[in-house]
Scaffold this motif. Structure first.
Motif, PDB file in Angstrom:
ATOM      1  N   ASP A 199       0.850  -1.189   0.000  1.00  0.00           N
ATOM      2  CA  ASP A 199       0.000   0.000   0.000  1.00  0.00           C
ATOM      3  C   ASP A 199       0.889   1.245   0.000  1.00  0.00           C
ATOM      4  O   ASP A 199       1.768   1.390   0.855  1.00  0.00           O
ATOM      5  CB  ASP A 199      -0.897  -0.004   1.247  1.00  0.00           C
ATOM      6  CG  ASP A 199      -2.027   1.005   1.163  1.00  0.00           C
ATOM      7  OD1 ASP A 199      -1.753   2.171   0.830  1.00  0.00           O
ATOM      8  OD2 ASP A 199      -3.171   0.625   1.438  1.00  0.00           O
ATOM      9  N   ILE A 205       0.604  -2.150   5.281  1.00  0.00           N
ATOM     10  CA  ILE A 205      -0.423  -2.897   4.558  1.00  0.00           C
ATOM     11  C   ILE A 205       0.172  -3.547   3.312  1.00  0.00           C
ATOM     12  O   ILE A 205       0.805  -2.899   2.485  1.00  0.00           O
ATOM     13  CB  ILE A 205      -1.605  -1.995   4.151  1.00  0.00           C
ATOM     14  CG1 ILE A 205      -2.260  -1.378   5.386  1.00  0.00           C
ATOM     15  CG2 ILE A 205      -2.640  -2.790   3.355  1.00  0.00           C
ATOM     16  CD1 ILE A 205      -2.841  -2.379   6.364  1.00  0.00           C
ATOM     17  N   TYR A 207      -0.980  -6.176   0.096  1.00  0.00           N
ATOM     18  CA  TYR A 207      -2.074  -6.812  -0.633  1.00  0.00           C
ATOM     19  C   TYR A 207      -1.535  -8.030  -1.371  1.00  0.00           C
ATOM     20  O   TYR A 207      -0.487  -7.962  -2.027  1.00  0.00           O
ATOM     21  CB  TYR A 207      -2.696  -5.840  -1.642  1.00  0.00           C
ATOM     22  CG  TYR A 207      -3.358  -4.641  -0.993  1.00  0.00           C
ATOM     23  CD1 TYR A 207      -4.641  -4.721  -0.475  1.00  0.00           C
ATOM     24  CD2 TYR A 207      -2.675  -3.427  -0.900  1.00  0.00           C
ATOM     25  CE1 TYR A 207      -5.241  -3.625   0.132  1.00  0.00           C
ATOM     26  CE2 TYR A 207      -3.268  -2.326  -0.298  1.00  0.00           C
ATOM     27  CZ  TYR A 207      -4.547  -2.430   0.208  1.00  0.00           C
ATOM     28  OH  TYR A 207      -5.129  -1.344   0.803  1.00  0.00           O
ATOM     29  N   ARG A 217      -6.048  -8.272   2.235  1.00  0.00           N
ATOM     30  CA  ARG A 217      -5.402  -7.080   2.788  1.00  0.00           C
ATOM     31  C   ARG A 217      -4.794  -7.502   4.125  1.00  0.00           C
ATOM     32  O   ARG A 217      -5.516  -7.812   5.075  1.00  0.00           O
ATOM     33  CB  ARG A 217      -6.380  -5.935   2.966  1.00  0.00           C
ATOM     34  CG  ARG A 217      -5.749  -4.727   3.640  1.00  0.00           C
ATOM     35  CD  ARG A 217      -6.496  -3.433   3.362  1.00  0.00           C
ATOM     36  NE  ARG A 217      -7.925  -3.551   3.530  1.00  0.00           N
ATOM     37  CZ  ARG A 217      -8.806  -2.657   3.031  1.00  0.00           C
ATOM     38  NH1 ARG A 217      -8.377  -1.615   2.346  1.00  0.00           N
ATOM     39  NH2 ARG A 217     -10.097  -2.822   3.220  1.00  0.00           N
ATOM     40  N   ASN A 219      -2.354  -6.716   7.402  1.00  0.00           N
ATOM     41  CA  ASN A 219      -1.671  -5.736   8.233  1.00  0.00           C
ATOM     42  C   ASN A 219      -0.521  -6.467   8.923  1.00  0.00           C
ATOM     43  O   ASN A 219      -0.736  -7.287   9.809  1.00  0.00           O
ATOM     44  CB  ASN A 219      -2.621  -5.129   9.263  1.00  0.00           C
ATOM     45  CG  ASN A 219      -2.000  -3.961  10.001  1.00  0.00           C
ATOM     46  OD1 ASN A 219      -0.889  -4.043  10.509  1.00  0.00           O
ATOM     47  ND2 ASN A 219      -2.727  -2.843  10.064  1.00  0.00           N
TER      48      ASN A 219
END
Length: 422
Positions: A199, A205, A207, A217, A219
């Protein structure tokens, strides 16, 4: 005497009395000698020099240990010109810092670090070097697969690093925290993936598009994962909002995403896109197929697209207001506050790298093995200073503007060159 005191001088070249101009010039560092048409002035920078004859004058700055700065400047009668601060660069050649047997290396310019991959026997290792610190740190060690292709991928702020092991249409990910080498455990479904990306708006983040086509997604700080309920080509975050770029049969659609609902921002031609970093409040996309850079202002719903230009290289000034970009054969700048685009120069050789120095309005670019610094006054290039030659390699400047780093890849080695700037 009255005329002389009032700033009038006899212009011997034209045989007339003229009212002079004023030059206010600053440099970084201070204390440089000022020359006008080869004549040394009494003042040193920062200097206010009165009684400059109108016309074109060659202005020079000289300081021991630094490269000279020269620029022709035009002066008009009664004009006061303010120039600078001019960044003066140390007169020192680039030096080879280290040479490492590797064919894969990747720098993270903003955090002044780079990573590289070595392979010995049946093992592959990923190392990290933080410029300004001693030694290299081992981040990843795993068995080497000769059938695979490998790549490195930094997170937005350079806190995390991914090693990508590619097999045909799938990829295997290994993620670590770059500061200490802590391994980030990914979900089982994310370890074998079709593709991934970080991200650009949130450093933590990641993906991952899984083999089944779902988009995760992840974290990496909170150790959480979310399977997104909508399909998208690319996704990122901006100021806490989710931005989605979806591809249809004939166009790309950029939207704010709120659950299953989407609020359309704009449409783009059908192509391959990636989100890239941009100053606060802007959205930036690169069209990887057509090599174009698109800037979008989400607050302007009537005309959201600010810029859509061919660009293979680009760099934002630290102020976030000026963008320097190149198609490979030219240098252009976009001024966000004025919404203006100007061409600075065109070249007969390709531009291989560019970037801003953090002080003043000085930019660096590389072409034909030569790395040059240019000082800008608006859309005008006042000067060019040769910093290095016969050194074609991607470069970056550290945050305080004191060091220029090059990563040059040879057939067998990666060479890290540094040049002291200030």
């Amino acid at each position: 005497v009255v005329l002389y005191t009032a700033g009038y001088r006899l212009d011997l070249t034209h045989g007339r009395i003229v009212h002079t101009a004023v030059l206010n010039i600053k440099s970084e560092p201070r204390g440089a000698s000022v020359f006008i048409d080869g004549a040394q002035q009494r003042e040193r920078t920062a200097a206010i020099i009165e009684n400059v004859l109108p016309g074109e004058r060659l202005i020079s700055l000289q300081k021991n240990g630094f490269l000279p700065w020269n620029s022709p400047l035009s002066f008009e009668s009664r004009q006061a010109r303010v120039i600078g601060p001019i960044v003066l660069f140390l007169d020192a050649p680039p030096a080879l810092k280290v040479s490492i047997p590797t064919v894969l290396a990747l720098a993270h310019e903003a955090s002044n670090q780079f990573a590289y991959v070595t392979q010995e026997s049946s093992w592959l290792e990923v190392w990290r070097i933080q410029a300004g610190m001693a030694g290299a740190a081992l981040l990843i060690r795993l068995p080497y697969d000769e059938r695979a292709d490998y790549a490195l991928d930094w997170s937005a702020s350079g806190t995390y690093l991914a090693l990508v092991e590619r097999h045909s249409a799938s990829e295997r990910l290994f993620v670590v925290r770059a500061t200490d080498g802590t391994t980030v455990e990914l979900p089982t479904s994310a370890k074998q993936a079709r593709e991934h990306w970080w991200d650009v708006g949130s450093d933590e983040i990641l993906y991952v598009r899984t083999d089944t086509g779902g988009l995760l997604r992840i974290n990496v700080v909170q150790d959480t994962q979310e399977l997104l309920a909508f399909e998208t080509h690319r996704i990122t975050t901006l100021a806490g909002h989710t931005l989605s770029l979806a591809l249809t049969d004939n166009r790309a659609v950029l939207s704010y995403q709120d659950g299953d609902a989407a609020s359309i921002l704009t449409y783009l031609p059908l192509s391959e896109y990636e989100f890239v970093q941009a100053p606060g409040g802007l959205i930036a996309l690169t069209d990887t197929r057509r090599h174009r850079l698109i800037l979008i202002d989400p607050s302007n719903r009537d005309q959201p697209i600010l810029l859509n230009e061919e660009a293979r290289l680009w760099s934002w000034h630290p102020s976030g207001d000026v963008l320097l970009y190149s198609s490979g054969w030219d240098l252009k700048r976009y001024v966000r506050s004025a919404h203006e685009t100007q061409t600075l120069t065109r070249l007969s050789t390709t531009i291989d790298a560019l970037g801003w120095h953090p002080l003043g309005t000085t930019a660096l670019y590389q072409s034909d093995g030569r790395t040059l610094a240019i000082h800008l006054e608006g859309s005008q290039i006042l000067s060019e200073t040769l910093l290095a030659q016969d050194l074609t390699a991607p470069f970056w400047i550290d945050g305080d503007g004191k060091q220029l780093s090059f990563l040059r890849q040879t057939e067998t080695d990666m060479e890290w060159w540094i040049k002291a700037l200030r």
